[in-house]
Enzyme design. Sequence first.
Site, PDB file in Angstrom:
ATOM      1  N   LYS A  13       0.831  -1.213   0.000  1.00 38.07           N
ATOM      2  CA  LYS A  13       0.000   0.000   0.000  1.00 38.07           C
ATOM      3  C   LYS A  13       0.864   1.262   0.000  1.00 38.07           C
ATOM      4  CE  LYS A  13      -1.862  -0.953   3.957  1.00 38.07           C
ATOM      5  NZ  LYS A  13      -1.187  -2.230   4.270  1.00 38.07           N
ATOM      6  N   ARG A  88      -9.311   1.405   8.530  1.00 36.56           N
ATOM      7  CA  ARG A  88      -8.917   0.040   8.840  1.00 36.56           C
ATOM      8  C   ARG A  88     -10.028  -0.719   9.545  1.00 36.56           C
ATOM      9  NH1 ARG A  88      -3.301   0.674   8.862  1.00 36.56           N
ATOM     10  NH2 ARG A  88      -2.179  -1.274   9.032  1.00 36.56           N
ATOM     11  N   ARG A 127      11.960  -5.880   4.694  1.00 40.16           N
ATOM     12  CA  ARG A 127      11.679  -4.444   4.595  1.00 40.16           C
ATOM     13  C   ARG A 127      12.614  -3.624   5.478  1.00 40.16           C
ATOM     14  NH1 ARG A 127       5.871  -1.998   5.425  1.00 40.16           N
ATOM     15  NH2 ARG A 127       5.968  -3.188   7.347  1.00 40.16           N
ATOM     16  N   ARG A 160      11.454  -2.189  11.050  1.00 38.85           N
ATOM     17  CA  ARG A 160      10.368  -1.764  11.925  1.00 38.85           C
ATOM     18  C   ARG A 160      10.174  -2.748  13.070  1.00 38.85           C
ATOM     19  NH1 ARG A 160       5.344  -0.032   8.209  1.00 38.85           N
ATOM     20  NH2 ARG A 160       4.266  -1.274   9.782  1.00 38.85           N
ATOM     21  N   ARG A 171      -0.563  -9.246  13.062  1.00 38.70           N
ATOM     22  CA  ARG A 171      -1.108  -8.179  12.216  1.00 38.70           C
ATOM     23  C   ARG A 171      -1.980  -8.756  11.115  1.00 38.70           C
ATOM     24  NH1 ARG A 171       4.235  -5.304  10.538  1.00 38.70           N
ATOM     25  NH2 ARG A 171       2.926  -4.035   9.185  1.00 38.70           N
TER      26      ARG A 171
HETATM   27  P1  AP5 Z   1       4.981  -1.589   1.817  1.00 37.35           P
HETATM   28  O1  AP5 Z   1       4.652  -0.732   0.661  1.00 37.35           O
HETATM   29  O2  AP5 Z   1       5.800  -1.008   2.923  1.00 37.35           O
HETATM   30  O3  AP5 Z   1       3.636  -2.277   2.371  1.00 37.35           O
HETATM   31  P2  AP5 Z   1       2.416  -1.704   3.171  1.00 37.35           P
HETATM   32  O4  AP5 Z   1       1.197  -2.322   2.600  1.00 37.35           O
HETATM   33  O5  AP5 Z   1       2.469  -0.221   3.282  1.00 37.35           O
HETATM   34  O6  AP5 Z   1       2.731  -2.398   4.574  1.00 37.35           O
HETATM   35  P3  AP5 Z   1       2.690  -1.820   6.038  1.00 37.35           P
HETATM   36  O7  AP5 Z   1       3.391  -2.826   6.927  1.00 37.35           O
HETATM   37  O8  AP5 Z   1       3.168  -0.414   6.105  1.00 37.35           O
HETATM   38  O9  AP5 Z   1       1.194  -1.899   6.320  1.00 37.35           O
HETATM   39  P4  AP5 Z   1       0.497  -1.980   7.637  1.00 37.35           P
HETATM   40  O10 AP5 Z   1      -0.868  -1.847   7.133  1.00 37.35           O
HETATM   41  O11 AP5 Z   1       0.700  -3.159   8.485  1.00 37.35           O
HETATM   42  O12 AP5 Z   1       1.241  -0.868   8.509  1.00 37.35           O
HETATM   43  P5  AP5 Z   1       0.929   0.640   8.858  1.00 37.35           P
HETATM   44  O13 AP5 Z   1       2.169   1.392   8.898  1.00 37.35           O
HETATM   45  O14 AP5 Z   1      -0.199   1.117   8.014  1.00 37.35           O
HETATM   46  O15 AP5 Z   1       5.708  -2.905   1.269  1.00 37.35           O
HETATM   47  C1  AP5 Z   1       6.157  -3.919   2.162  1.00 37.35           C
HETATM   48  C2  AP5 Z   1       7.547  -4.437   1.712  1.00 37.35           C
HETATM   49  O16 AP5 Z   1       7.403  -5.135   0.477  1.00 37.35           O
HETATM   50  C3  AP5 Z   1       8.562  -3.322   1.455  1.00 37.35           C
HETATM   51  O17 AP5 Z   1       9.832  -3.783   1.833  1.00 37.35           O
HETATM   52  C4  AP5 Z   1       8.488  -3.096  -0.053  1.00 37.35           C
HETATM   53  O18 AP5 Z   1       9.711  -2.602  -0.575  1.00 37.35           O
HETATM   54  C5  AP5 Z   1       8.153  -4.498  -0.572  1.00 37.35           C
HETATM   55  N1  AP5 Z   1       7.273  -4.490  -1.746  1.00 37.35           N
HETATM   56  C6  AP5 Z   1       6.230  -3.637  -2.014  1.00 37.35           C
HETATM   57  N2  AP5 Z   1       5.645  -3.937  -3.186  1.00 37.35           N
HETATM   58  C7  AP5 Z   1       6.307  -5.024  -3.659  1.00 37.35           C
HETATM   59  C8  AP5 Z   1       6.181  -5.825  -4.849  1.00 37.35           C
HETATM   60  N3  AP5 Z   1       5.227  -5.569  -5.764  1.00 37.35           N
HETATM   61  N4  AP5 Z   1       7.041  -6.858  -5.009  1.00 37.35           N
HETATM   62  C9  AP5 Z   1       8.013  -7.127  -4.084  1.00 37.35           C
HETATM   63  N5  AP5 Z   1       8.193  -6.409  -2.955  1.00 37.35           N
HETATM   64  C10 AP5 Z   1       7.348  -5.374  -2.738  1.00 37.35           C
HETATM   65  O19 AP5 Z   1       0.372   0.476  10.337  1.00 37.35           O
HETATM   66  C11 AP5 Z   1       1.227   0.051  11.388  1.00 37.35           C
HETATM   67  C12 AP5 Z   1       0.424  -0.026  12.671  1.00 37.35           C
HETATM   68  O20 AP5 Z   1      -0.082   1.275  13.011  1.00 37.35           O
HETATM   69  C13 AP5 Z   1      -0.805  -0.944  12.649  1.00 37.35           C
HETATM   70  O21 AP5 Z   1      -0.468  -2.278  12.913  1.00 37.35           O
HETATM   71  C14 AP5 Z   1      -1.664  -0.293  13.745  1.00 37.35           C
HETATM   72  O22 AP5 Z   1      -1.221  -0.673  15.009  1.00 37.35           O
HETATM   73  C15 AP5 Z   1      -1.385   1.194  13.569  1.00 37.35           C
HETATM   74  N6  AP5 Z   1      -2.348   1.863  12.654  1.00 37.35           N
HETATM   75  C16 AP5 Z   1      -2.074   2.509  11.481  1.00 37.35           C
HETATM   76  N7  AP5 Z   1      -3.183   2.993  10.906  1.00 37.35           N
HETATM   77  C17 AP5 Z   1      -4.217   2.632  11.725  1.00 37.35           C
HETATM   78  C18 AP5 Z   1      -5.618   2.823  11.680  1.00 37.35           C
HETATM   79  N8  AP5 Z   1      -6.205   3.463  10.641  1.00 37.35           N
HETATM   80  N9  AP5 Z   1      -6.377   2.318  12.681  1.00 37.35           N
HETATM   81  C19 AP5 Z   1      -5.808   1.684  13.723  1.00 37.35           C
HETATM   82  N10 AP5 Z   1      -4.491   1.463  13.836  1.00 37.35           N
HETATM   83  C20 AP5 Z   1      -3.683   1.937  12.849  1.00 37.35           C
HETATM   84 MG    MG Z   2       2.880   1.137   4.873  1.00 38.06          MG
END
Ligand code: AP5
Ligand code: MG
Length: 213
Positions: A13, A88, A127, A160, A171
Site C-alpha cells: 500500500k 482500517r 523491509r 520496523r 497483524r
Molecule cells: P509496503 O509498501 O511497505 O507495504 P504496506 O502495505 O504499506 O505495509 P505496512 O506494513 O506499512 O502496512 P500496515 O498496514 O501493516 O502498517 P501501517 O504502517 O499502516 O511494502 C512492504 C515491503 O514489500 C517493502 O519492503 C516493499 O519494498 C516491498 N514491496 C512492495 N511492493 C512489492 C512488490 N510488488 N514486489 C516485491 N516487494 C514489494 O500500520 C502500522 C500499525 O499502526 C498498525 O499495525 C496499527 O497498530 C497502527 N495503525 C495505522 N493505521 C491505523 C488505523 N487506521 N487504525 C488503527 N491502527 C492503525
Molecule cells: Mg505502509
Amino acid sequence: MKIVMLGAPGAGKGTQAKKIAESFGVPHISTGDIFRANIKNNTELGKKAKVYMDKGELVPDELVVDLIMDRFSEPDCSNGYVLDGYPRTIPQAEALDSALKANNDSLDFAVNVDVPDEEIISRMSGRRACLKCGATYHTSFNPPKEEGVCDKCGEALVQREDDKEETVKNRLGVYHEQTEPLEKYYAEAGLLHNVDGTKNMDEVFDSIKIIIG
Ligand code: AP5
Ligand code: MG
Ligand code: ZN
C-alpha cells in the site's frame, strides 16, 4: 482525487501510495507513518499508539479518527489525497464517509492490493524503512544503493519493530478480522478495484494507473 488504499500489512500500500502521490500531485497520508513519527518524537499520541503497534494491534478508532480529521484540514488536501492505512475498520470508514458527506464530497476509488499471506511474511522480513523521510526499501526486491543507508536523505535504515515474524502473524490476523470487511463495504459502494499485488512494483503501479486514469 480521493483514493483509499486497501490491503494486508506488507501488501505494498505504502509503496504504491507514494507512486500515486508523486504522479498525481496529491499528498500521501499514512496513519502508520504519522504514528511512527509521533513515537520517534516521543509525543503523548506516540506513547499511546506504541502500546498497540508493538503488539500488532489496531490503535483505538477514536485516536485515529481525530488525527485523520485534523490532517484533512491542512491546505495540501484541497485537491484530494491518497489514504494509506486508513480506514482500517468499518467505524473508521463510516467516519470518513460522514466527514466527506458534510462537505458534499465523496471518495473516487478504493484500490485493494491483493497479496496472499505466505508472501507477506517474506516481504516483511526484508523491509527496511527510513524514519526520517518515510522511504521504504526491501533488501532483495528494492535495495538502497548503499546497504543500510537511505538513498533520499542519507539516514540509517531500520527494521520496523512490528516486522518481527510473530508480530506480522498477529497483524495478519487482525487484518483478516477487522480490515478485510472493508472490501465488501467499498464493493457495495461501487468503489472497489482489485489489483494483483504479487507482480513487481512497476507492474502493480501500471494496473493502478489503468484504474485511476
Ligand atoms: P509496503 O509498501 O511497505 O507495504 P504496506 O502495505 O504499506 O505495509 P505496512 O506494513 O506499512 O502496512 P500496515 O498496514 O501493516 O502498517 P501501517 O504502517 O499502516 O511494502 C512492504 C515491503 O514489500 C517493502 O519492503 C516493499 O519494498 C516491498 N514491496 C512492495 N511492493 C512489492 C512488490 N510488488 N514486489 C516485491 N516487494 C514489494 O500500520 C502500522 C500499525 O499502526 C498498525 O499495525 C496499527 O497498530 C497502527 N495503525 C495505522 N493505521 C491505523 C488505523 N487506521 N487504525 C488503527 N491502527 C492503525
Ligand atoms: Mg505502509
Ligand atoms: Zn530517508
